[in-house]
Scaffold this motif. Sequence first.
Motif, PDB file in Angstrom:
ATOM      1  N   GLY A 166       0.900  -1.080  -0.079  1.00  0.00           N
ATOM      2  CA  GLY A 166      -0.157   0.013  -0.147  1.00  0.00           C
ATOM      3  C   GLY A 166       0.749   1.186  -0.041  1.00  0.00           C
ATOM      4  O   GLY A 166       0.604   1.995   0.733  1.00  0.00           O
ATOM      5  N   ALA A 167       1.769   1.237  -0.846  1.00  0.00           N
ATOM      6  CA  ALA A 167       2.910   2.262  -0.656  1.00  0.00           C
ATOM      7  C   ALA A 167       2.568   3.594  -1.134  1.00  0.00           C
ATOM      8  O   ALA A 167       3.315   4.437  -0.798  1.00  0.00           O
ATOM      9  N   SER A 168       1.520   4.045  -1.770  1.00  0.00           N
ATOM     10  CA  SER A 168       0.980   5.313  -2.009  1.00  0.00           C
ATOM     11  C   SER A 168      -0.141   5.592  -1.028  1.00  0.00           C
ATOM     12  O   SER A 168      -0.728   6.694  -1.236  1.00  0.00           O
ATOM     13  N   GLY A 169      -0.405   4.811   0.057  1.00  0.00           N
ATOM     14  CA  GLY A 169      -1.581   4.894   0.735  1.00  0.00           C
ATOM     15  C   GLY A 169      -1.188   5.689   2.070  1.00  0.00           C
ATOM     16  O   GLY A 169       0.098   6.354   2.055  1.00  0.00           O
ATOM     17  N   GLY A 170      -1.904   5.984   3.090  1.00  0.00           N
ATOM     18  CA  GLY A 170      -1.760   7.011   4.337  1.00  0.00           C
ATOM     19  C   GLY A 170      -0.460   6.414   4.984  1.00  0.00           C
ATOM     20  O   GLY A 170       0.533   7.510   5.230  1.00  0.00           O
ATOM     21  N   LEU A 171      -0.174   5.103   5.197  1.00  0.00           N
ATOM     22  CA  LEU A 171       0.863   4.823   5.874  1.00  0.00           C
ATOM     23  C   LEU A 171       2.186   4.653   4.910  1.00  0.00           C
ATOM     24  O   LEU A 171       3.255   5.149   5.147  1.00  0.00           O
ATOM     25  N   GLY A 172       1.886   3.897   3.787  1.00  0.00           N
ATOM     26  CA  GLY A 172       2.772   3.836   2.845  1.00  0.00           C
ATOM     27  C   GLY A 172       3.463   4.984   2.380  1.00  0.00           C
ATOM     28  O   GLY A 172       4.807   4.847   2.220  1.00  0.00           O
ATOM     29  N   GLY A 173       2.846   6.014   2.152  1.00  0.00           N
ATOM     30  CA  GLY A 173       3.440   6.984   1.601  1.00  0.00           C
ATOM     31  C   GLY A 173       4.655   7.809   2.594  1.00  0.00           C
ATOM     32  O   GLY A 173       5.422   8.499   2.005  1.00  0.00           O
ATOM     33  N   TYR A 174       4.282   7.699   4.030  1.00  0.00           N
ATOM     34  CA  TYR A 174       5.322   8.068   4.895  1.00  0.00           C
ATOM     35  C   TYR A 174       6.286   6.862   4.966  1.00  0.00           C
ATOM     36  O   TYR A 174       7.439   7.154   5.223  1.00  0.00           O
ATOM     37  N   ALA A 175       6.153   5.663   4.934  1.00  0.00           N
ATOM     38  CA  ALA A 175       6.833   4.664   4.999  1.00  0.00           C
ATOM     39  C   ALA A 175       7.890   4.727   4.059  1.00  0.00           C
ATOM     40  O   ALA A 175       9.167   4.889   4.312  1.00  0.00           O
ATOM     41  N   CYS A 176       7.485   5.004   2.660  1.00  0.00           N
ATOM     42  CA  CYS A 176       8.540   5.074   1.720  1.00  0.00           C
ATOM     43  C   CYS A 176       9.661   6.211   1.879  1.00  0.00           C
ATOM     44  O   CYS A 176      10.653   5.938   1.802  1.00  0.00           O
ATOM     45  N   GLN A 177       9.136   7.315   2.400  1.00  0.00           N
ATOM     46  CA  GLN A 177       9.810   8.351   2.559  1.00  0.00           C
ATOM     47  C   GLN A 177      11.093   8.002   3.748  1.00  0.00           C
ATOM     48  O   GLN A 177      12.222   8.317   3.729  1.00  0.00           O
ATOM     49  N   TYR A 178      10.456   7.242   4.930  1.00  0.00           N
ATOM     50  CA  TYR A 178      11.629   6.754   5.929  1.00  0.00           C
ATOM     51  C   TYR A 178      12.400   5.906   5.370  1.00  0.00           C
ATOM     52  O   TYR A 178      13.690   5.963   5.631  1.00  0.00           O
ATOM     53  N   VAL A 179      12.175   5.031   4.687  1.00  0.00           N
ATOM     54  CA  VAL A 179      13.015   3.888   3.733  1.00  0.00           C
ATOM     55  C   VAL A 179      14.001   4.919   2.966  1.00  0.00           C
ATOM     56  O   VAL A 179      15.298   4.342   3.037  1.00  0.00           O
ATOM     57  N   LEU A 180      13.585   5.739   2.146  1.00  0.00           N
ATOM     58  CA  LEU A 180      14.606   6.311   1.473  1.00  0.00           C
ATOM     59  C   LEU A 180      15.478   7.500   2.278  1.00  0.00           C
ATOM     60  O   LEU A 180      16.790   7.180   2.133  1.00  0.00           O
ATOM     61  N   ASN A 181      14.876   8.099   3.550  1.00  0.00           N
ATOM     62  CA  ASN A 181      15.723   8.842   4.094  1.00  0.00           C
ATOM     63  C   ASN A 181      16.828   7.979   4.686  1.00  0.00           C
ATOM     64  O   ASN A 181      17.921   8.433   5.373  1.00  0.00           O
ATOM     65  N   ALA A 182      16.544   6.721   5.088  1.00  0.00           N
ATOM     66  CA  ALA A 182      17.413   5.711   5.982  1.00  0.00           C
ATOM     67  C   ALA A 182      18.455   4.970   4.953  1.00  0.00           C
ATOM     68  O   ALA A 182      19.495   4.498   5.581  1.00  0.00           O
ATOM     69  N   GLY A 183      18.599   5.491   3.704  1.00  0.00           N
ATOM     70  CA  GLY A 183      19.470   5.009   2.821  1.00  0.00           C
ATOM     71  C   GLY A 183      19.048   3.376   2.552  1.00  0.00           C
ATOM     72  O   GLY A 183      20.160   2.840   2.065  1.00  0.00           O
ATOM     73  N   ALA A 184      18.053   3.219   2.698  1.00  0.00           N
ATOM     74  CA  ALA A 184      17.336   1.645   2.414  1.00  0.00           C
ATOM     75  C   ALA A 184      16.792   1.836   1.222  1.00  0.00           C
ATOM     76  O   ALA A 184      16.388   2.660   0.573  1.00  0.00           O
ATOM     77  N   THR A 185      16.350   0.410   0.616  1.00  0.00           N
ATOM     78  CA  THR A 185      15.619   0.304  -0.617  1.00  0.00           C
ATOM     79  C   THR A 185      14.195  -0.032  -0.391  1.00  0.00           C
ATOM     80  O   THR A 185      14.139  -1.063   0.003  1.00  0.00           O
ATOM     81  N   PRO A 186      13.251   0.852  -0.874  1.00  0.00           N
ATOM     82  CA  PRO A 186      11.857   0.466  -0.813  1.00  0.00           C
ATOM     83  C   PRO A 186      11.744  -0.399  -1.928  1.00  0.00           C
ATOM     84  O   PRO A 186      12.077   0.056  -3.124  1.00  0.00           O
ATOM     85  N   VAL A 187      10.820  -1.462  -1.943  1.00  0.00           N
ATOM     86  CA  VAL A 187       9.965  -2.088  -2.994  1.00  0.00           C
ATOM     87  C   VAL A 187       8.662  -1.924  -2.476  1.00  0.00           C
ATOM     88  O   VAL A 187       7.972  -2.354  -1.574  1.00  0.00           O
ATOM     89  N   ALA A 188       8.146  -0.944  -3.344  1.00  0.00           N
ATOM     90  CA  ALA A 188       6.701  -0.386  -3.267  1.00  0.00           C
ATOM     91  C   ALA A 188       5.745  -1.178  -4.098  1.00  0.00           C
ATOM     92  O   ALA A 188       5.988  -1.597  -5.130  1.00  0.00           O
ATOM     93  N   VAL A 189       4.810  -1.901  -3.214  1.00  0.00           N
ATOM     94  CA  VAL A 189       3.442  -2.474  -3.943  1.00  0.00           C
ATOM     95  C   VAL A 189       2.393  -1.327  -3.955  1.00  0.00           C
ATOM     96  O   VAL A 189       1.899  -0.871  -3.041  1.00  0.00           O
ATOM     97  N   VAL A 190       1.812  -1.414  -5.324  1.00  0.00           N
ATOM     98  CA  VAL A 190       0.476  -0.420  -5.467  1.00  0.00           C
ATOM     99  C   VAL A 190      -0.465  -1.272  -6.372  1.00  0.00           C
ATOM    100  O   VAL A 190       0.059  -2.526  -6.921  1.00  0.00           O
ATOM    101  N   SER A 191      -1.260  -0.461  -6.684  1.00  0.00           N
ATOM    102  CA  SER A 191      -2.389  -1.054  -7.593  1.00  0.00           C
ATOM    103  C   SER A 191      -2.706  -0.491  -8.815  1.00  0.00           C
ATOM    104  O   SER A 191      -3.819  -0.801  -9.622  1.00  0.00           O
TER     105      SER A 191
END
Length: 450
Positions: free
Chosen positions: A235-260
């Motif tokens: 749910g990477a573009s949803g309410g939780l996922g949109g922030y989650a992706c930012q935290y993963v990027l900020n951490a220097g990690a790689t998000p693999v985002a699932v959307v629909s």
Amino acid sequence: MAHQLTDVPRLLADGAPAEEFGAVEIPESYRAAVVLKDESEMFAGMPSDEKDPRKSVHVQDVPTPELAPDEVFLAVMASAINFNTVWTSIFEPLPTFGFLERLGRESAWGARHDQPFHVIGSDAAGVVLKVGSAVRTFTPGDKVTVHCNYVDDQDPSSHDDSMLATNQRIWGFESNYGGLADLAVVKANQVMPKPTHLSWEEAACNGLTNSTSYRMLVSPNGSQITQGQTVLVWGASGGLGGYACQYVLNAGATPVAVVSSPEKVELLHELGVECVIDRLAEGYHFWSDEHTQDPKEWLRLGKKIRELAGADADVVFEHPGRQTMGASVFVCKRGGTIVTCAATSGFMIEYDNRYLWMHLKTIKGSHFANYREAWDANRLVCEGKVQPILSAVYPLTDTGEAAAQIHHNLHEGKLGVLCLAPEEGLGIDDPELRARVGEDKITLFRHHGT
Ligand code: NAP
């Protein structure tokens, strides 16, 4: 001179001094979005997706409660819809009036919450109008946002991690007098500074989901992601996922985002996420029928993650629940963590335990955030290091319509609600910081595709 609640937008526009906000008379009643106790059974027997928040959410006047010594009256300029607004409005999994009755039995102040109406909403940004006699940290005129962790700080169990408090609640969901209203009652320990570079509606949309994602991914109470890791975000573009992706990027990690949808794939790319999976285009069927999962489909997802990120997921950011948990446990790396805070598609979860124990994985439960975590997550928004993910704004009178959009997964990011704010774009006090952060970054979800 005394002012009325409806004068607050004008006082703000005039740059009125703090004492003028202290002179706003607290009205005997105020406008609020509510569900009603005597309508709790209105959708009984219907499938979830036919239960219509537009029928159950009403905007009406409610009587103003007395202010407790540790509380604050807030003039709400803007609020936001959360998925808990959807749960409340479709009375699932239970009507929220049971929560209010239980709170009502706890104390004399708690009794104020047990009403035939429930003022919903777990986010808000606005101006402090009045503080109770025990409040030291905020004063009338302060521009603030609110987090929704509602704890009794005289309870010893709240004094390690307050999310572990035995009577911890979510404000505006398990308590009354929430944020989808012109006035809100919040505990002083829910209040946080408003990000100065954001409008009211941009400031109001972060509290609940940003803090939840922060705890799940960044906090020592969550999975504490580090650089180089791979994180699968459902749910990477949803309410939780949109922030989650930012935290993963900020951490220097790689998000693999699932959307629909292809539009959501595009949005994630614009956010800076390279590895994005369109789950509908890929046609995953993790369940071959209502009772049986298909491990070949889990394997297909795992291969896709390896193909995109070159590694298995160290952390899986879980919240869809029943539909995805089998796959989440399978694709998580040996020794990795599945951190979960929800079960949108069903809470009776099934996964193959062999993949958990033999590969030494951990499933970690997470729920909202304590004050410290919410404060730290809010500070990142204040500094422009995490952006609001507001995509659309509704008037308070259309709260039911906004909740229906989320119920049917027709939205991206967060949906904002204007309460006392007469229009969008008001409340920006630091345009220089806004320019430094970048208008395009702040409004990415709002203006995506336009
Ligand atoms: P949201 O804005 O609706 O986003 C959730 C996303 O999940 C949807 O956009 C959808 O994205 C994806 N999704 C939905 N059903 C799915 C399924 N069957 N399989 C795969 N993906 C699915 O909601 P949210 O604000 O992120 O909240 C998500 C859940 O977390 C809700 O149940 C909410 O109540 C809960 N929550 C819990 C806490 C807590 O503190 N415990 C805090 C916030 C939220 P795609 O269709 O694009 O894949």
